[in-house]
Design an enzyme around this catalytic site. Sequence first.
Site: not given
Ligand code: IPM
Ligand code: MN
Length: 365
Positions: A146, A191, A223, A247, A251
């Site tokens: 990042y 990884k 993975d 990240d 999700d």
């Molecule tokens: C999160 C988001 C952010 C990230 C983006 C919006 C920069 O996806 O907070 O999970 O990737 O950290």
């Molecule tokens: Mn995110």
Amino acid sequence: MNVGPTSAHIALLPGDGIGPEVIAAAVECLQAVSAIYGFRLSFSEHPIGGCAIDACGAALPEATRLACLASDAVLLGAVGGPKWSDPRAPVRPEQGLLSLRAAMGVYANIRPVQVHPRVAQYSPLRAERLRQVDFVFVRELTGGIYFGEKQRENGVASDLCRYSSMEIERVLRRAFELARHRRRKLTSVDKANVLETSRLWRETAQRLASEYADVQLEHQLVDSMAMLLLTRPSSFDVIVSENLFGDILTDEAAAVAGSLGLLPSASLGEGPRGLYEPIHGSAPDIAGLGIANPSGAIASAAMLLRHSLGMGAAASALESALWLALDEGALTPDVGGHHSTAELASAVTGHLWSQSAVDASVARA
Ligand code: IPM
Ligand code: MN
Ligand code: NAD
């Protein structure tokens, strides 16, 4: 016991899309908590992300950055959206969020995952796999790909992934400490079969393990970890990873829990000040409809009370009020209900007030 201050100032950064909707819900809950627990909370609102680009051309205006650094805690909604998504745009909303994380030095992003029985049916997983799912993800937040150098030249692009052992060690220590106070199991994700940064990560985890002999450390390749989160999510206690892996995997974890709208996060550095945000984005597809799930934002506000203000009892009261509101079926459409964002917030504050009335009558008896 509450050992927190008698007053605190919170910088609110609602941001874009559903950000302002879920932050309004979280603020309503914080106001109820502060009235019930008798401490003063003051709020100030500041632009970040797309709305800040529109207002002043910067994703993180200097005044916003300074207000955050002067606050006791920051509560953020979400940034971004199609209006600002042109790949050739000179400035993007997401840069504002990344700069804020760096400016606040919040290198450890804590994302707890539990499955509420009322929403479990919206998880893609079968009920028996969801039983006893209770883990916390610790995501490194201010390093890695990042923040590495980015280049584009003659049709070739690159993003550098860089980690120092100091950056790895401090977030791993956070995860070991957390595991020590939970079920004493730590899963470190990397990884290491391909990436040099991951080999440094694994070596560092291995070195620290002797200091945390009471914690059982295991390593998983990212993975395979993506698969294990679906096949045996209840086997995990604390999971730690570098920035990008965290990240993506969180999700996935949110989907396991039933909806992206449910998960909160706390981003912490060395001091008590933190940055609190739901893990979801600005959800442009439902923005303005008043139906966004505010659970992640409300649970983030509870984490703020606990970690930045030392108000552990108030934080637990808010978490159980949210849990009870979901129990009684105050559900937004993402988890099969018909409630609006504001209706779920009112259900939560209703539970807070009735719980405080019960507590008061117990105290009088
Ligand atoms: C999160 C988001 C952010 C990230 C983006 C919006 C920069 O996806 O907070 O999970 O990737 O950290
Ligand atoms: Mn995110
Ligand atoms: P998203 O998280 O905004 O939405 C993904 C899906 O989940 C959508 O269908 C959305 O409706 C749903 N969803 C998300 N939050 C919800 C909630 N609270 N209640 C109900 N449904 C919810 O991800 P995206 O669409 O990939 O990204 C949209 C924008 O948000 C992008 O610009 C992205 O960069 C940004 N983003 C910001 C943050 C942040 O500010 N922390 C996090 C992730 C994405």
